[in-house]
Scaffold this motif. Structure first.
Motif, PDB file in Angstrom:
ATOM      1  N   GLN B 191       2.327  10.543  -3.492  1.00  0.00           N
ATOM      2  CA  GLN B 191       2.707   9.446  -2.614  1.00  0.00           C
ATOM      3  C   GLN B 191       4.022   9.731  -1.925  1.00  0.00           C
ATOM      4  OE1 GLN B 191       2.905   6.071  -5.218  1.00  0.00           O
ATOM      5  NE2 GLN B 191       0.885   5.420  -4.582  1.00  0.00           N
ATOM      6  N   ASN B 192       4.738  10.671  -2.510  1.00  0.00           N
ATOM      7  CA  ASN B 192       6.100  10.906  -2.075  1.00  0.00           C
ATOM      8  C   ASN B 192       6.107  11.787  -0.831  1.00  0.00           C
ATOM      9  OD1 ASN B 192       8.735  11.739  -1.763  1.00  0.00           O
ATOM     10  ND2 ASN B 192       9.134  11.731  -3.971  1.00  0.00           N
ATOM     11  N   GLU B 224       5.543   7.588  12.941  1.00  0.00           N
ATOM     12  CA  GLU B 224       5.955   6.360  12.241  1.00  0.00           C
ATOM     13  C   GLU B 224       4.780   5.394  12.077  1.00  0.00           C
ATOM     14  OE1 GLU B 224       8.490   3.894  10.164  1.00  0.00           O
ATOM     15  OE2 GLU B 224       8.767   5.980  10.790  1.00  0.00           O
ATOM     16  N   GLU B 225       3.888   5.411  13.065  1.00  0.00           N
ATOM     17  CA  GLU B 225       2.721   4.518  13.024  1.00  0.00           C
ATOM     18  C   GLU B 225       1.861   4.803  11.790  1.00  0.00           C
ATOM     19  OE1 GLU B 225       0.288   1.584  13.887  1.00  0.00           O
ATOM     20  OE2 GLU B 225       2.221   2.005  14.864  1.00  0.00           O
ATOM     21  N   VAL B 226       1.593   6.100  11.584  1.00  0.00           N
ATOM     22  CA  VAL B 226       0.775   6.521  10.436  1.00  0.00           C
ATOM     23  C   VAL B 226       1.471   6.162   9.135  1.00  0.00           C
ATOM     24  CG1 VAL B 226      -0.067   8.548   9.192  1.00  0.00           C
ATOM     25  CG2 VAL B 226      -0.461   8.332  11.653  1.00  0.00           C
ATOM     26  N   ILE B 227       2.750   6.443   9.090  1.00  0.00           N
ATOM     27  CA  ILE B 227       3.500   6.158   7.860  1.00  0.00           C
ATOM     28  C   ILE B 227       3.410   4.683   7.520  1.00  0.00           C
ATOM     29  CG2 ILE B 227       5.813   6.072   6.874  1.00  0.00           C
ATOM     30  CD1 ILE B 227       6.455   8.623   8.306  1.00  0.00           C
ATOM     31  N   LYS B 228       3.618   3.883   8.528  1.00  0.00           N
ATOM     32  CA  LYS B 228       3.613   2.436   8.308  1.00  0.00           C
ATOM     33  C   LYS B 228       2.241   1.948   7.870  1.00  0.00           C
ATOM     34  CE  LYS B 228       6.587  -0.906  10.331  1.00  0.00           C
ATOM     35  NZ  LYS B 228       7.297  -1.307  11.536  1.00  0.00           N
ATOM     36  N   ARG B 229       1.240   2.516   8.504  1.00  0.00           N
ATOM     37  CA  ARG B 229      -0.101   2.015   8.261  1.00  0.00           C
ATOM     38  C   ARG B 229      -0.654   2.465   6.911  1.00  0.00           C
ATOM     39  NH1 ARG B 229      -5.115   2.485  12.109  1.00  0.00           N
ATOM     40  NH2 ARG B 229      -6.587   1.370  10.773  1.00  0.00           N
ATOM     41  N   TYR B 230      -0.388   3.703   6.548  1.00  0.00           N
ATOM     42  CA  TYR B 230      -1.070   4.239   5.387  1.00  0.00           C
ATOM     43  C   TYR B 230      -0.174   4.510   4.184  1.00  0.00           C
ATOM     44  CZ  TYR B 230      -4.809   4.982   8.730  1.00  0.00           C
ATOM     45  OH  TYR B 230      -5.775   4.794   9.666  1.00  0.00           O
ATOM     46  N   LEU B 231       1.096   4.643   4.419  1.00  0.00           N
ATOM     47  CA  LEU B 231       1.913   5.124   3.314  1.00  0.00           C
ATOM     48  C   LEU B 231       2.907   4.102   2.788  1.00  0.00           C
ATOM     49  CD1 LEU B 231       2.502   8.740   4.592  1.00  0.00           C
ATOM     50  CD2 LEU B 231       0.754   7.890   3.059  1.00  0.00           C
ATOM     51  N   VAL B 232       3.535   3.349   3.658  1.00  0.00           N
ATOM     52  CA  VAL B 232       4.494   2.379   3.130  1.00  0.00           C
ATOM     53  C   VAL B 232       4.011   0.957   3.362  1.00  0.00           C
ATOM     54  CG1 VAL B 232       6.558   3.774   3.101  1.00  0.00           C
ATOM     55  CG2 VAL B 232       5.846   2.666   5.212  1.00  0.00           C
ATOM     56  N   LEU B 233       4.945   0.096   3.345  1.00  0.00           N
ATOM     57  CA  LEU B 233       4.570  -1.313   3.370  1.00  0.00           C
ATOM     58  C   LEU B 233       4.200  -1.810   4.761  1.00  0.00           C
ATOM     59  CD1 LEU B 233       7.426  -2.495   1.020  1.00  0.00           C
ATOM     60  CD2 LEU B 233       5.219  -1.474   0.493  1.00  0.00           C
TER      61      LEU B 233
ATOM     62  N   LEU D  33       1.870 -18.578  -3.626  1.00  0.00           N
ATOM     63  CA  LEU D  33       1.020 -17.402  -3.718  1.00  0.00           C
ATOM     64  C   LEU D  33       1.898 -16.155  -3.719  1.00  0.00           C
ATOM     65  CD1 LEU D  33      -2.279 -17.138  -1.679  1.00  0.00           C
ATOM     66  CD2 LEU D  33      -1.258 -15.297  -3.007  1.00  0.00           C
ATOM     67  N   THR D  34       1.877 -15.438  -4.847  1.00  0.00           N
ATOM     68  CA  THR D  34       2.808 -14.330  -5.034  1.00  0.00           C
ATOM     69  C   THR D  34       2.052 -13.020  -5.144  1.00  0.00           C
ATOM     70  OG1 THR D  34       4.168 -15.868  -6.287  1.00  0.00           O
ATOM     71  CG2 THR D  34       4.706 -13.525  -6.489  1.00  0.00           C
ATOM     72  N   SER D  35       2.641 -11.954  -4.642  1.00  0.00           N
ATOM     73  CA  SER D  35       2.064 -10.621  -4.841  1.00  0.00           C
ATOM     74  C   SER D  35       3.032  -9.775  -5.637  1.00  0.00           C
ATOM     75  CB  SER D  35       1.821  -9.920  -3.509  1.00  0.00           C
ATOM     76  OG  SER D  35       0.790 -10.554  -2.811  1.00  0.00           O
ATOM     77  N   ILE D  36       2.453  -8.923  -6.500  1.00  0.00           N
ATOM     78  CA  ILE D  36       3.286  -7.947  -7.199  1.00  0.00           C
ATOM     79  C   ILE D  36       2.854  -6.581  -6.715  1.00  0.00           C
ATOM     80  CG2 ILE D  36       3.941  -6.999  -9.435  1.00  0.00           C
ATOM     81  CD1 ILE D  36       3.278  -9.670 -10.676  1.00  0.00           C
ATOM     82  N   ILE D  37       3.783  -5.804  -6.237  1.00  0.00           N
ATOM     83  CA  ILE D  37       3.444  -4.467  -5.764  1.00  0.00           C
ATOM     84  C   ILE D  37       4.367  -3.450  -6.413  1.00  0.00           C
ATOM     85  CG2 ILE D  37       2.605  -5.317  -3.550  1.00  0.00           C
ATOM     86  CD1 ILE D  37       5.215  -4.296  -2.313  1.00  0.00           C
ATOM     87  N   GLY D  38       4.096  -2.198  -6.139  1.00  0.00           N
ATOM     88  CA  GLY D  38       4.905  -1.137  -6.710  1.00  0.00           C
ATOM     89  C   GLY D  38       4.081   0.119  -6.765  1.00  0.00           C
ATOM     90  N   PRO D  39       4.748   1.288  -6.725  1.00  0.00           N
ATOM     91  CA  PRO D  39       3.997   2.541  -6.764  1.00  0.00           C
ATOM     92  C   PRO D  39       3.347   2.749  -8.136  1.00  0.00           C
ATOM     93  CG  PRO D  39       6.366   2.967  -6.710  1.00  0.00           C
ATOM     94  CD  PRO D  39       6.197   1.490  -6.614  1.00  0.00           C
ATOM     95  N   ASN D  40       2.555   3.806  -8.232  1.00  0.00           N
ATOM     96  CA  ASN D  40       1.924   4.150  -9.500  1.00  0.00           C
ATOM     97  C   ASN D  40       2.926   4.142 -10.634  1.00  0.00           C
ATOM     98  OD1 ASN D  40      -0.736   4.450  -9.135  1.00  0.00           O
ATOM     99  ND2 ASN D  40      -0.716   6.675  -8.965  1.00  0.00           N
ATOM    100  N   GLY D  41       2.506   3.630 -11.764  1.00  0.00           N
ATOM    101  CA  GLY D  41       3.364   3.696 -12.937  1.00  0.00           C
ATOM    102  C   GLY D  41       4.554   2.771 -12.867  1.00  0.00           C
ATOM    103  N   VAL D 245      11.591   3.701  -2.381  1.00  0.00           N
ATOM    104  CA  VAL D 245      10.708   3.868  -3.527  1.00  0.00           C
ATOM    105  C   VAL D 245       9.339   4.320  -3.071  1.00  0.00           C
ATOM    106  CG1 VAL D 245       9.411   2.553  -5.208  1.00  0.00           C
ATOM    107  CG2 VAL D 245      11.887   2.348  -5.111  1.00  0.00           C
ATOM    108  N   TYR D 246       8.885   3.774  -1.981  1.00  0.00           N
ATOM    109  CA  TYR D 246       7.540   4.108  -1.530  1.00  0.00           C
ATOM    110  C   TYR D 246       7.439   5.471  -0.890  1.00  0.00           C
ATOM    111  CZ  TYR D 246       4.586   0.340  -2.853  1.00  0.00           C
ATOM    112  OH  TYR D 246       3.811  -0.488  -3.580  1.00  0.00           O
ATOM    113  N   LEU D 247       8.467   5.887  -0.181  1.00  0.00           N
ATOM    114  CA  LEU D 247       8.382   7.165   0.531  1.00  0.00           C
ATOM    115  C   LEU D 247       8.954   8.319  -0.273  1.00  0.00           C
ATOM    116  CD1 LEU D 247       9.111   6.572   4.286  1.00  0.00           C
ATOM    117  CD2 LEU D 247       6.989   7.199   3.160  1.00  0.00           C
ATOM    118  N   GLY D 248       9.558   8.016  -1.373  1.00  0.00           N
ATOM    119  CA  GLY D 248      10.210   9.076  -2.131  1.00  0.00           C
ATOM    120  C   GLY D 248      11.679   9.073  -1.785  1.00  0.00           C
TER     121      GLY D 248
END
Lengths: 289, 233, 427, 253, 322
Positions: B191-192, B224-233, D33-41, D245-248
């Motif tokens: 994911q990183n 950035e579009e791809v990143i936003k859509r598929y990888l981050v929030l 209405l709440t969501s909990i998110i977070g990467p693997n683990g 956290v999400y992108l590393g």
């Protein structure tokens, strides 16, 4: 009194080690294949009969019989795993137990057909037939031999499992079958091998029983299999260390019980088994799940 | 082309996890499968290994069909796998965990225990410890080391950077580059993005059981579009 | 032990018969009625025999079967019973009471047996007794020894259909006490089976022996559960008590194991006077071989060297010729069962149960084991079996009885009415 | 002001050396209405397991409507109104859809003990089951065996079973996993309207960010067992920490 | 709905055949049919546990024996009224199942099997050793069937054809009760436990209590089988509590099919008839029985009834119809 205690201990040790010989194979198979094999008692019986037959054919040579006999039983173990058991691993517990139970019926009658229904008094082991005096009372050399063989097999199995490649692979496969497969272990073949090895251990127990019990009867496996179950459960299913200690506990308990509690009965062993299961279902040395 | 995955469909029970997944890996490349968790990256790797046999499709490894083969045959063919949960054999010592893989492998080559321990000095220190007692990071190194010990031609790495401190990720990048130099092809799922960008040539973006995009890492990084859509929030 | 094709055809016949009976409806309520209506001694005389053929004691079933087959062959070769052919079906009783009852019902109600024989365990015999009253067929018990069968069921409850051709516990304990009273032993001990048979015999032995001698004491008892293979702990218990005498009603395989293990422990050097009431069984003698020490007192329900007369010796020879084996005691009791039936049927001229019972009661007949008399009150066969000391004999590959003492059955068997003074030996 | 629906105080749980929950403090108010998110683990599953009772915490307490439920067995929590659904389909496969939903309702209405009364005789339960099926959009499939449903319908049923237990607070673990877009929008619409009804407060664990951001009023981000973000969707979207956290994290060269 | 009538029709036909057997057949046929019915009661009750909750018990012989000895002791020492004896037997089985079940149901799988084995063998050994009460290995003998005294009139049970209808009554009653249990809320919960025991707790149901209840109910049916068996054979022996006896309902259920209602009944029929047929041809019945078992396990996983799967499935949807 000292003489008495020592002999009660010795009798308990030999009884315990004798059960261990049978329970070791049962435990190994359960540990790796996760199958509780009712037919293990039958392998014990077949081991005894094959050893007896070979020793008769080969000039009363007990040791040669002990060498060849169990190998024949291995073949039976191979057939059972390869053609039957393999197809029920994924099924529910009752099916597995029932399958092995069917083999108990089968083997019992086959023994009757081939060797006759009557009991066969079997000869003593050459060189070990006498007895030695321990504190003024005779103790059979062969029982001492069993007391020695038990730990020997335990150590040999420990060395095999801990110090050899094959043992390493078996340990790997028993804790994580899938990952073992992913690093190149041919798991089905390994299972067959382990089953055969467990069978061999059971048959060795039977072979050693020839002089120890002094008697071969069809159905002789049925009494020992319950003892072996109890030992395996008390020690922790699949734990060889546990089975070894469990066998010692049961052997000594029954020996001391028989001597000092006149009403001693298997009731006590089953209470022990129940208490341990309620308190620690994984047994004394089982891995907690 | 060392690995070619064609139209693979994999199910867990009734749920259709992989839907017509196709991609390929060239010899000597480091390729990543990118995507958030739960999109099917792990299933893809497991399908290749034969641990979760696909229902249909084709997986060619070195131009030989390996779909439908048991995992050990994939291993013998030259694939190695580091699962995301690492799957260290708990009863085996660190040393045994490494050696067993070499012993079972049908390939020889650069990697042996010496070299793996050189790569991960901590494994040398833990040599006699049971797998059960290792820390998470040690387990990760051991699992990667175990995969290397087989001298595979292609390594499948599931979430190699997950749960590692930034500093450790840095050294992991070096390790992967070192592995790559020894002519081992790597397919990883992670994911990183920052990590992938540093080690991979190409990436496939996975979303809901499908491959939605193939792109060079730089291409993904700059989109950035791809990143936003598929990888981050 | 393969069955002949005969029985298969009979099975089908029996099946047809059952179907026909079912179709006949109310008539089938009393199958006995079918027989009662037919003239006596028409058709074959059928005997249903059951003994244990599976499990650790399966050998006993095989021994029973040898006697059964030999008797059937001989009787049929000689023209059958009163000119009628004898037919036998043999079934596995598995030592379980429900199985014995099922077999008996099958024999009588489905196969159409006129007589029943066999039965190894006391529990089975006791469970069968009321069933025999219902089925109204004669059952000849050939192995089970419990005195309750004859004392309570036959004598007190009046179940006249049950007879016993073998010696009961009296031989194992009362007769043993007659022998023991003359031995220089003051302290006795036992390892015996942990079930009714073992308990009963030890009690009876103690009671009878105490009546003879006030100076004996019983200092150790150890009880081995059914299926014991390791007697070492029990042997320790006895050795610790240092008794002079040892009495054990262990039998079959368990006795063999015990003797061998006791031998290894030097037991027989420490305890000089040893009595095995069922030690003269062939499987025990052969199974122990040279490991059975000399000068051990043994007995049984029959021993092939007693009586040393022509009838017995000829029979042993015939038996050996047929089976290449020495006759076990159950072989003899099984064999003689058929001659008892033969004589009773021929004397009464009928196979009708009531008449046969009448004929059997008090009947005297010659058998390999010697003259047998069925005591009228409790249907127990009175005949003598010796107690003897083991000795090696080059003629046999096992120990046999050397010195023999015969305690006549009339002296050592309990007597009706079994309660009160004068009913138990010594009289 | 009434008590919060669920309150978690300093909750800790570790598996061996892995810390799955570290001093988590959270409060869930009714209706949000709440969501909990977070990467693997990140510890999302652990948190749900702790709250629903599958595992017990090493330390810390959980209060449901002011009552301490930290050590309560699962079924007692369900009876109090704390329920969950599962990420993998976890229905009663060989029972009909109707029976699937009927089981929790029988328990809820205390009709589960009847030994000899035919279950069909429970008319009011019968009616309520139909209502639940109506709410999740499966009324037509009532007689179908659960295993014969499409994957999406199974997920709906999964939610239906959880709803049938009459929860005040319901954790949905990836309710849309493995669904196609049509099914997805169907279930989301359901959740939205059910949440609006106000009988049940939903907490969703989800990977699909479209869902998280279109649905939730509040988002909680977990990472390595620690809450690293808690706020409205906008706040979370703009949090640099969450993005990292999400992108590393930045990797030193 | 059609299938439901078909099912009822089948059961009606079965009842008619059984009544026919009672009226018109010979003693052996009656006896064997009673054995089948008693074993079927044992197995049907047992299958409430095995088939519905997936728990494999190796200790149910203890409850069979509790019923048997409960009845035996009451009828030998107190009153020979059959209903009183049966009540005593059921009560004994109930109490014993409750106590043993309390300790056992917290475990599953092999641990449950081994724990029930241990408790069962404890009961066996108690019966064997409490000689003054239980008669030791000889068991209780001479338990005769007294007339069924209902106050205003009494029905003799001594003869097989009379007792047959007594057994038939309890057999049909058991079928009815077990059918009702399976159709009840409780039965639905058990079905849920069988389908997915992990989920059932999240439906607000205490897994342990329901398992215990299923355990006790199956134990009571085992006790009923024990009382009827004892009256049939007029005696009871300790081996009725032995673990090998516990294997019987397992075998019967698996042969017939554990996931069907009729499975245990059909299994009981096959078990007894097959054994009888084999024994008419050979003394090596264990060999042939073993081979047949192998064939069933390898070839008919769902048991004989389950093997007629298409039919069985239709029936299933019919029987769980709303």
């Amino acid at each position: 009194m000292l003489q008495s205690i020592v002999h009660v201990c010795l009798a308990g040790l030999s009884a315990g080690m004798f059960i261990w010989l049978v329970a070791s194979g049962l435990t190994l198979i359960f540990g790796v294949l996760r199958v509780l094999n009712f037919a293990h008692g039958s392998f014990y019986m077949l081991g005894a009969y094959f050893c007896y037959t070979f020793l008769r054919f080969m000039g009363e040579n007990f040791w040669l019989g002990l060498l060849v006999g169990p190998l024949c039983v291995c073949a039976a173990g191979f057939a059972m795993e390869r053609f039957f058991l393999r197809y029920v691993y994924h099924l529910a517990l009752p099916y597995q137990l029932l399958l092995t139970f069917a083999f108990v019926l089968l083997f019992d009658d086959l023994v009757k057909i081939f060797w006759g229904a009557g009991s066969i008094g079997s000869p003593a082991a050459p060189g070990l037939s006498g007895s030695i005096s321990v504190l003024g009372r005779n103790f059979p050399v062969y029982s001492l031999f069993i007391i020695g063989v038990g730990p020997l097999i335990a150590v040999a199995m420990w060395v095999f499992l801990e110090r050899t490649w094959l043992g390493c692979i078996i340990r790997a496969a028993s804790s994580d079958r899938e990952m073992a497969s992913a690093i190149g272990v041919r798991v089905p073949a390994l299972y067959t091998g382990v089953f055969m090895f467990g069978t061999w251990l059971g048959a060795i127990g039977g072979g050693l029983a020839v002089p120890y019990v002094g008697l071969l009867t069809p159905g002789m496996g049925e009494t020992i299999i319950i003892d072996a179950f109890v030992v395996a459960v008390i020690g922790g299913m699949g734990s060889l260390k546990g089975a070894f200690l469990g066998a010692l506990v049961i052997g000594l308990l029954s020996s001391f019980g028989t001597r000092f509690i006149p009403t001693f009965d298997m009731f006590l062993t089953f209470i022990l088994m129940a208490v341990i299961l309620v308190w620690r279902p994984q047994g004394l040395f089982g891995e907690s799940t | 082309m060392i690995l070619q995955v064609l139209q693979v469909n994999t199910f867990y029970g009734s749920s259709h996890i992989l839907q017509d997944v196709s991609f390929s890996v060239n010899s000597g490349e480091v390729v990543s499968l990118l995507g958030r968790n739960g999109v099917g990256k792990t299933t893809t790797l497991r399908s290749i290994m034969g641990l979760t046999p696909p229902r249909s499709g084709s997986i060619l490894f070195k131009n030989k069909e390996i779909i439908g083969k048991p995992p050990y045959e994939a291993a013998w063919a030259g694939l190695a796998y580091m699962p995301d949960d690492l799957r260290i054999f708990p009863d085996l010592t660190c040393e045994e965990n490494l050696d067993i893989a070499a012993k079972l492998s049908r390939h020889t080559g650069y990697w042996n225990r010496e070299r793996v321990e050189e790569l991960f000095p901590v494994l040398r220190a833990r040599r006699k410890q049971k797998g059960l007692n290792l820390s998470g990071g040690e387990k990760k190194m051991l699992s990667l080391g175990r995969a290397l010990m087989a001298n595979p031609e292609l390594i499948l790495l599931d979430e190699p950077s997950e749960g590692l401190a930034p500093l450790v990720v840095g050294s992991l990048i070096q390790v992967i580059q070192e592995i790559k130099e020894k002519n081992v092809t790597i397919l990883l799922a992670d994911q990183n993005l920052k990590f992938c960008r540093r080690v991979c040539n190409r990436g496939y973006i996975v979303e809901k059981g499908r491959i939605v995009l193939e792109e060079t890492m730089e291409g993904i990084w700059s989109n950035e579009e791809v990143i936003k859509r598929y990888l981050v929030l | 032990m393969k069955k002949t094709k005969m029985s298969r055809r009979d099975f089908m016949k029996a099946g047809l018969l059952t179907t026909a009976a079912a179709a006949l409806g109310p008539v089938a309520f009393k199958p006995t009625g079918l027989w009662a209506a037919t003239p006596n001694l028409k058709g074959p005389i059928k005997v249903g025999y059951q003994a244990v053929l599976s499990g650790t004691l399966a050998g006993y079933g095989a021994f029973h079967n040898m006697g059964v087959i030999l008797a059937t062959e001989e009787i049929n070769a000689a023209g059958g019973i009163a000119g009628v052919k004898l037919e036998v079906e043999f079934r596995d009783s598995t030592l379980a009471a429900p199985e014995a009852i099922k077999n008996a019902r099958y024999f009588v109600d489905s196969w159409g047996a006129d007589f029943l024989g066999g039965i190894d365990s006391s529990g089975q015999a006791l469970a069968l007794a009321p069933v025999m009253a219902e089925l109204d067929r004669v059952l000849m018990v050939t192995h089970a020894a419990t005195e309750k069968l004859t004392e309570e069921h036959v004598f007190k409850k009046g179940i006249k259909q049950v007879f016993r051709i073998c010696t009961p516990t009296y031989q194992d304990s009362n007769a043993a006490a007659f022998v023991a009273k003359d031995l220089p032993v003051k302290t006795w001990s036992t390892i015996s089976p942990k079930y009714e048979y073992g308990y009963t015999c030890w009690e009876m032995f103690k009671n009878t022996l105490t009546k003879f001698r006030s100076d004996v004491s019983f200092i150790a008892d150890s009880w081995a559960p059914f299926g014991t293979t390791d007697f070492r702990a029990h042997i320790n218990t006895i050795l610790d008590a240092k008794p002079q005498g040892f009495y054990s009603t262990e039998w079959a395989g368990e006795l063999i194991s015990m003797v061998k293990q006791a031998n290894q422990a030097g037991f027989f050097e420490k305890v000089k006077h040893v009595m095995f009431p069922v030690g003269a069984a062939m499987d025990v003698l052969e199974g122990c071989g040279p490991e059975l020490p000399d000068n051990v007192w043994i007995s049984g329900r029959y021993f092939f060297l007693y009586p040393d007369d022509r009838r017995n010796n000829d029979w042993v020879a015939r038996f050996r010729k047929r089976w290449d084996h020495y006759p076990a005691y159950v072989s003899e009791t099984a064999y003689s069962t058929f001659y008892a039936f033969k004589k009773a049927v021929e004397e009464s001229g009928s196979k009708d149960t009531a008449k046969v019972i009448q004929a059997l009661e008090g009947m005297t007949f010659e058998s390999p084991a010697g003259k047998r008399v069925f005591r009228k009150e409790d249907h127990q066969a009175m005949y003598n079996v010796p107690w003897g000391l083991t000795v090696s004999n080059p003629k046999y590959p096992f120990k046999v009885m050397g010195k023999q003492i015969v305690i006549p059955a009339g002296e050592c068997f309990n007597r009706p009415p079994f309660e009160g003074p004068g009913t138990k030996p010594p009289f | 002001m009434s008590l919060p629906l669920l309150e978690i105080q300093r909750l800790n749980k570790s598996f061996g050396r892995v810390v799955a929950a570290h001093d988590i403090d959270l409060i869930f108010e009714p209706g949000v209405l709440t969501s909990i998110i977070g990467p693997n683990g990140a510890g999302k599953s652990t948190l749900i397991n702790l709250l629903s009772g599958s595992i017990h915490p090493d330390s810390g307490s959980i209060f449901f409507e002011g009552q301490d439920i930290t050590r309560l067995p699962i079924h007692r929590r369900v009876k109090m109104g704390l329920c969950r659904s599962f990420q993998v389909v976890n229905v009663f496969p060989e029972l009909t859809v109707f029976d699937n939903a009927r089981i929790p309702l029988l328990a809820l209405r205390k009709r589960a003990h009847g030994l000899f009364r035919p279950v069909g005789g429970e008319k009011d339960v019968h009616r309520e089951v139909l209502e639940v099926l109506e709410r999740v959009g499966l009324p037509a499939e009532a007689g179908t065996t659960a295993s014969a449903l499409s994957h999406g319908d199974k997920r709906l049923l999964e939610v239906g079973i959880a709803l049938a237990a009459g929860p005040k607070l319901l954790f949905l673990d990836e309710p849309t996993a493995g669904m196609n877009p049509v099914e997805r929008s169907k279930i989301l619409e359901n959740i939205r309207s059910l949440s609006r009804e106000g009988k049940t407060t939903f907490v969703i664990v989800e990977h699909d960010m479209d869902i998280v951001f279109s649905l939730s009023e509040r988002v909680i981000v977990l990472h390595h067992g620690v809450v690293i973000g808690d706020g409205t969707t906008e706040e979370i979207r703009n949090s640099p920490r969450v993005r990292e956290v999400y992108l590393g994290e930045e990797v030193p060269s | 709905m059609v299938h439901r009538y078909l099912t009822y029709g089948l059961y009606g036909a079965m009842a008619a055949v059984l009544i026919g057997i009672g009226l018109f057949s010979g003693r052996f046929m009656l006896y064997m049919t009673m054995k089948v019915m008693i074993l079927a009661i044992f197995a049907m009750g047992y299958n409430l546990l095995l088939g519905r909750t997936g728990l494999l018990s190796f200790g149910h012989a203890a409850f069979y024996a509790a019923g048997a000895y409960g009845l035996g002791l009451v009828s030998l020492h107190l009153s020979s009224h059959p209903l009183l004896g049966i009540f005593a037997g059921l009560a004994a089985a109930f109490v014993m199942a409750l106590v043993i079940g309390f300790f056992c149901v917290r475990h599953t799988e092999i641990y449950f099997a081994m724990l029930t084995l241990a408790f069962g063998m404890m009961v066996f050994s108690l019966i064997w050793n409490l000689r003054s009460i239980t008669g030791g290995d000889d068991g209780l003998v001479g338990i005769m069937r007294a007339p069924l005294d209902l106050g205003f009139f009494s029905i003799p049970l001594r003869k097989a054809n009379h007792y047959y209808f007594f057994v038939l009554f309890f057999f049909l009653l058991s079928i009815f009760l077990i059918h009702r249990i399976r159709q009840s809320s409780f039965g639905l919960i058990l079905a849920g436990i069988h389908e997915n025991d992990r989920r059932i707790e999240f439906a607000g149901i205490s897994l342990r209590n329901y398992r215990l209840a299923a355990f006790v109910i199956s134990g009571v049916f085992a006790g009923l089988a024990g009382t009827l068996g004892t009256l049939l054979e007029s005696n009871t022996a300790p081996f009725s509590a032995h673990w090998s006896y516990s294997a019987q309902p397992v075998l019967v259920s698996l042969i017939g099919g554990i996931h069907t209602f009729a499975g245990p009944m059909v299994g009981g029929l096959i078990f007894i008839v097959l054994r009888e047929i084999i024994e008419r041809f050979t003394h090596n019945w264990m060999l042939w029985f073993g081979i047949i078992l192998l064939v069933i396990i390898m070839g008919f996983r769902g048991g004989v009834v389950g093997a007629l799967s298409g039919f069985a499935k239709q029936k299933k949807t019919a029987s769980t119809e709303i």
